[in-house]
Motif scaffolding. Structure first.
Motif, PDB file in Angstrom:
ATOM      1  N   THR A 233       0.830  -1.210   0.000  1.00 43.13           N
ATOM      2  CA  THR A 233       0.000   0.000   0.000  1.00 43.13           C
ATOM      3  C   THR A 233       0.860   1.254   0.000  1.00 43.13           C
ATOM      4  O   THR A 233       0.552   2.234  -0.685  1.00 43.13           O
ATOM      5  CB  THR A 233      -0.936   0.011   1.230  1.00 43.13           C
ATOM      6  N   ALA A 234       1.939   1.227   0.774  1.00 48.11           N
ATOM      7  CA  ALA A 234       2.828   2.385   0.858  1.00 48.11           C
ATOM      8  C   ALA A 234       3.477   2.683  -0.490  1.00 48.11           C
ATOM      9  O   ALA A 234       3.633   3.850  -0.871  1.00 48.11           O
ATOM     10  CB  ALA A 234       3.906   2.139   1.920  1.00 48.11           C
ATOM     11  N   VAL A 235       3.833   1.637  -1.229  1.00 51.91           N
ATOM     12  CA  VAL A 235       4.422   1.824  -2.570  1.00 51.91           C
ATOM     13  C   VAL A 235       3.391   2.451  -3.508  1.00 51.91           C
ATOM     14  O   VAL A 235       3.693   3.377  -4.270  1.00 51.91           O
ATOM     15  CB  VAL A 235       4.926   0.476  -3.134  1.00 51.91           C
ATOM     16  N   VAL A 236       2.142   1.948  -3.449  1.00 49.47           N
ATOM     17  CA  VAL A 236       1.057   2.518  -4.256  1.00 49.47           C
ATOM     18  C   VAL A 236       0.810   3.965  -3.861  1.00 49.47           C
ATOM     19  O   VAL A 236       0.576   4.832  -4.716  1.00 49.47           O
ATOM     20  CB  VAL A 236      -0.241   1.685  -4.088  1.00 49.47           C
ATOM     21  N   ASN A 237       0.894   4.241  -2.553  1.00 48.92           N
ATOM     22  CA  ASN A 237       0.690   5.609  -2.060  1.00 48.92           C
ATOM     23  C   ASN A 237       1.713   6.583  -2.633  1.00 48.92           C
ATOM     24  O   ASN A 237       1.388   7.745  -2.911  1.00 48.92           O
ATOM     25  CB  ASN A 237       0.773   5.641  -0.527  1.00 48.92           C
ATOM     26  N   ILE A 238       2.941   6.126  -2.800  1.00 47.52           N
ATOM     27  CA  ILE A 238       3.990   6.986  -3.357  1.00 47.52           C
ATOM     28  C   ILE A 238       3.620   7.402  -4.785  1.00 47.52           C
ATOM     29  O   ILE A 238       3.737   8.575  -5.163  1.00 47.52           O
ATOM     30  CB  ILE A 238       5.357   6.267  -3.329  1.00 47.52           C
ATOM     31  N   VAL A 239       3.144   6.423  -5.569  1.00 47.46           N
ATOM     32  CA  VAL A 239       2.711   6.717  -6.939  1.00 47.46           C
ATOM     33  C   VAL A 239       1.525   7.673  -6.924  1.00 47.46           C
ATOM     34  O   VAL A 239       1.481   8.649  -7.688  1.00 47.46           O
ATOM     35  CB  VAL A 239       2.329   5.410  -7.678  1.00 47.46           C
ATOM     36  N   PHE A 240       0.572   7.422  -6.023  1.00 46.97           N
ATOM     37  CA  PHE A 240      -0.611   8.268  -5.905  1.00 46.97           C
ATOM     38  C   PHE A 240      -0.242   9.676  -5.449  1.00 46.97           C
ATOM     39  O   PHE A 240      -0.828  10.667  -5.891  1.00 46.97           O
ATOM     40  CB  PHE A 240      -1.605   7.627  -4.932  1.00 46.97           C
ATOM     41  N   LEU A 241       0.750   9.758  -4.561  1.00 51.72           N
ATOM     42  CA  LEU A 241       1.227  11.058  -4.084  1.00 51.72           C
ATOM     43  C   LEU A 241       1.780  11.895  -5.234  1.00 51.72           C
ATOM     44  O   LEU A 241       1.506  13.097  -5.332  1.00 51.72           O
ATOM     45  CB  LEU A 241       2.316  10.871  -3.019  1.00 51.72           C
ATOM     46  N   ILE A 242       2.578  11.263  -6.072  1.00 53.81           N
ATOM     47  CA  ILE A 242       3.139  11.968  -7.236  1.00 53.81           C
ATOM     48  C   ILE A 242       2.019  12.489  -8.125  1.00 53.81           C
ATOM     49  O   ILE A 242       2.049  13.632  -8.592  1.00 53.81           O
ATOM     50  CB  ILE A 242       4.083  11.028  -8.029  1.00 53.81           C
ATOM     51  N   PHE A 243       0.995  11.637  -8.347  1.00 54.24           N
ATOM     52  CA  PHE A 243      -0.162  12.036  -9.147  1.00 54.24           C
ATOM     53  C   PHE A 243      -0.891  13.214  -8.508  1.00 54.24           C
ATOM     54  O   PHE A 243      -1.233  14.192  -9.193  1.00 54.24           O
ATOM     55  CB  PHE A 243      -1.111  10.843  -9.305  1.00 54.24           C
ATOM     56  N   LEU A 244      -1.105  13.154  -7.184  1.00 62.68           N
ATOM     57  CA  LEU A 244      -1.804  14.236  -6.484  1.00 62.68           C
ATOM     58  C   LEU A 244      -1.028  15.554  -6.557  1.00 62.68           C
ATOM     59  O   LEU A 244      -1.626  16.621  -6.708  1.00 62.68           O
ATOM     60  CB  LEU A 244      -2.029  13.856  -5.011  1.00 62.68           C
ATOM     61  N   ILE A 245       0.290  15.470  -6.433  1.00 62.69           N
ATOM     62  CA  ILE A 245       1.116  16.681  -6.500  1.00 62.69           C
ATOM     63  C   ILE A 245       1.018  17.325  -7.879  1.00 62.69           C
ATOM     64  O   ILE A 245       0.942  18.554  -8.007  1.00 62.69           O
ATOM     65  CB  ILE A 245       2.583  16.341  -6.141  1.00 62.69           C
ATOM     66  N   ILE A 246       0.991  16.474  -8.920  1.00 59.89           N
ATOM     67  CA  ILE A 246       0.840  16.994 -10.291  1.00 59.89           C
ATOM     68  C   ILE A 246      -0.518  17.669 -10.453  1.00 59.89           C
ATOM     69  O   ILE A 246      -0.621  18.786 -10.981  1.00 59.89           O
ATOM     70  CB  ILE A 246       1.012  15.855 -11.323  1.00 59.89           C
ATOM     71  N   VAL A 247      -1.578  16.998  -9.976  1.00 60.41           N
ATOM     72  CA  VAL A 247      -2.933  17.564 -10.062  1.00 60.41           C
ATOM     73  C   VAL A 247      -3.024  18.855  -9.259  1.00 60.41           C
ATOM     74  O   VAL A 247      -3.640  19.838  -9.693  1.00 60.41           O
ATOM     75  CB  VAL A 247      -3.984  16.544  -9.556  1.00 60.41           C
ATOM     76  N   TYR A 248      -2.387  18.852  -8.090  1.00 64.78           N
ATOM     77  CA  TYR A 248      -2.395  20.053  -7.237  1.00 64.78           C
ATOM     78  C   TYR A 248      -1.696  21.216  -7.949  1.00 64.78           C
ATOM     79  O   TYR A 248      -2.181  22.362  -7.917  1.00 64.78           O
ATOM     80  CB  TYR A 248      -1.684  19.745  -5.914  1.00 64.78           C
ATOM     81  N   SER A 249      -0.592  20.927  -8.606  1.00 63.56           N
ATOM     82  CA  SER A 249       0.150  21.972  -9.334  1.00 63.56           C
ATOM     83  C   SER A 249      -0.685  22.543 -10.479  1.00 63.56           C
ATOM     84  O   SER A 249      -0.738  23.761 -10.683  1.00 63.56           O
ATOM     85  CB  SER A 249       1.460  21.399  -9.883  1.00 63.56           C
ATOM     86  N   VAL A 250      -1.360  21.629 -11.215  1.00 62.68           N
ATOM     87  CA  VAL A 250      -2.234  22.082 -12.305  1.00 62.68           C
ATOM     88  C   VAL A 250      -3.401  22.891 -11.733  1.00 62.68           C
ATOM     89  O   VAL A 250      -3.815  23.900 -12.308  1.00 62.68           O
ATOM     90  CB  VAL A 250      -2.766  20.869 -13.114  1.00 62.68           C
ATOM     91  N   GLY A 251      -3.917  22.442 -10.572  1.00 63.67           N
ATOM     92  CA  GLY A 251      -5.005  23.165  -9.907  1.00 63.67           C
ATOM     93  C   GLY A 251      -4.602  24.565  -9.503  1.00 63.67           C
ATOM     94  O   GLY A 251      -5.410  25.507  -9.592  1.00 63.67           O
ATOM     95  N   CYS A 252      -3.360  24.713  -9.060  1.00 65.54           N
ATOM     96  CA  CYS A 252      -2.860  26.045  -8.689  1.00 65.54           C
ATOM     97  C   CYS A 252      -2.837  26.969  -9.917  1.00 65.54           C
ATOM     98  O   CYS A 252      -3.195  28.161  -9.809  1.00 65.54           O
ATOM     99  CB  CYS A 252      -1.456  25.938  -8.089  1.00 65.54           C
ATOM    100  N   CYS A 253      -2.433  26.408 -11.058  1.00 68.49           N
ATOM    101  CA  CYS A 253      -2.428  27.189 -12.303  1.00 68.49           C
ATOM    102  C   CYS A 253      -3.858  27.590 -12.680  1.00 68.49           C
ATOM    103  O   CYS A 253      -4.111  28.739 -13.088  1.00 68.49           O
ATOM    104  CB  CYS A 253      -1.808  26.378 -13.442  1.00 68.49           C
ATOM    105  N   ALA A 254      -4.788  26.647 -12.529  1.00 66.27           N
ATOM    106  CA  ALA A 254      -6.186  26.929 -12.848  1.00 66.27           C
ATOM    107  C   ALA A 254      -6.746  28.008 -11.919  1.00 66.27           C
ATOM    108  O   ALA A 254      -7.511  28.881 -12.350  1.00 66.27           O
ATOM    109  CB  ALA A 254      -7.015  25.651 -12.729  1.00 66.27           C
TER     110      ALA A 254
END
Length: 267
Positions: A233-254
């Motif tokens: 689960t922790a390994v999957v969380n790391i991948v999900f974290l990277i995805f969330l950070i990307i979405v968060y960055s795009v959200g900041c631009c929006a």
């Protein structure tokens, strides 16, 4: 509308669609669950589904309709989610860093000792209230019935060579220290000559609803399963974290685009 707004809107629309079957699954579990183990998951699943639905709606409406305050709420929730997920991932690695099964000479399975695992995990399973719920789930899942059916024709020599899971080795058979006489995979006779100091020997019973479910080895076997699952689960969380950070960055631009557009239309 800017590319970042379109992207945030699309991602949240997909998330909103995914949240619907999650909510439906939670409601179905609450209606169909006949055991405490099955009903245990219904509320968390419903809460997760509703949470995803509300957050995705906030992101979708905020990005597509240029509602600044909704995007601000969306970004705040996303930031908190990233922090919580990061903390849980670190916690999972720390808690599961300790403990492993002991390899036995000439045996296809390992032996599990509760004291080998982290104190935090030990406290969770040593709680009578917690363990009674877990034990109920283990019995309902028929882990030992399946074990018996699979190896019922084995001799003691053959059983010792089987590659048993942590739960099978810890919950469905007595410890090797007990030196009980083998009858079948879940039926062992205590000859009354056991000199072992292992407390699990006195916990064993041939009753299918007792077996070694109250043994320390069973709790240790469960913790070994949890350790393995949490690491995955922790390994999957790391991948999900990277995805969330990307979405968060795009959200900041929006969010910046939306504020800029709103200020432009005011003038």
């Amino acid at each position: 509308m800017k590319i970042s707004n379109n992207l945030v809107g699309l991602l949240n629309f997909i998330t909103f669609l995914l949240s619907i079957p999650i909510v439906v699954a939670g409601v179905w579990l609450s209606k169909q669950g006949s055991t405490e183990c099955e009903k245990f998951l219904d509320k968390p699943v419903i809460i997760l589904g509703v949470f995803l639905m509300l957050v995705s709606l906030a992101g979708l409406i905020g990005a597509c309709c240029r509602v600044s305050w909704l995007l601000w709420v969306y970004l705040l929730v996303m930031f908190l989610l990233i922090v919580v997920l990061f903390a849980f991932t670190i916690f999972a690695f720390v808690v599961t860093n300790k403990g492993a099964g002991k390899v036995l000479s000439g045996k296809g399975y390992k032996e599990y000792r509760l004291g080998d695992y982290s104190n935090w995990l030990q406290k969770r399973v040593n709680s009578t209230k917690n363990w009674n719920k877990i034990k109920s789930c283990l019995i309902d899942s028929k882990v030992c019935s399946t074990f018996h059916d699979k190896y019922v024709n084995d001799t003691i020599t053959e059983l010792y060579k089987e590659n048993l899971s942590a739960l099978q080795a810890g919950c469905c058979k007595p410890s090797d220290d007990c030196s009980f006489t083998y009858v079948s995979p879940i039926n062992w006779n205590n000859n009354g000559t056991t000199s072992s100091s292992n407390p699990d020997c006195s916990e064993w019973a041939n009753d299918a609803k007792v077996l070694c479910f109250n043994c320390q080895s069973c709790k240790a076997g469960l913790l070994d399963n949890i350790k393995s699952n949490w690491k995955k689960t922790a390994v999957v969380n790391i991948v999900f974290l990277i995805f969330l950070i990307i979405v968060y960055s795009v959200g900041c631009c929006a969010f910046r685009n939306t504020r800029r557009d709103n200020e432009y239309w005011k003038h």
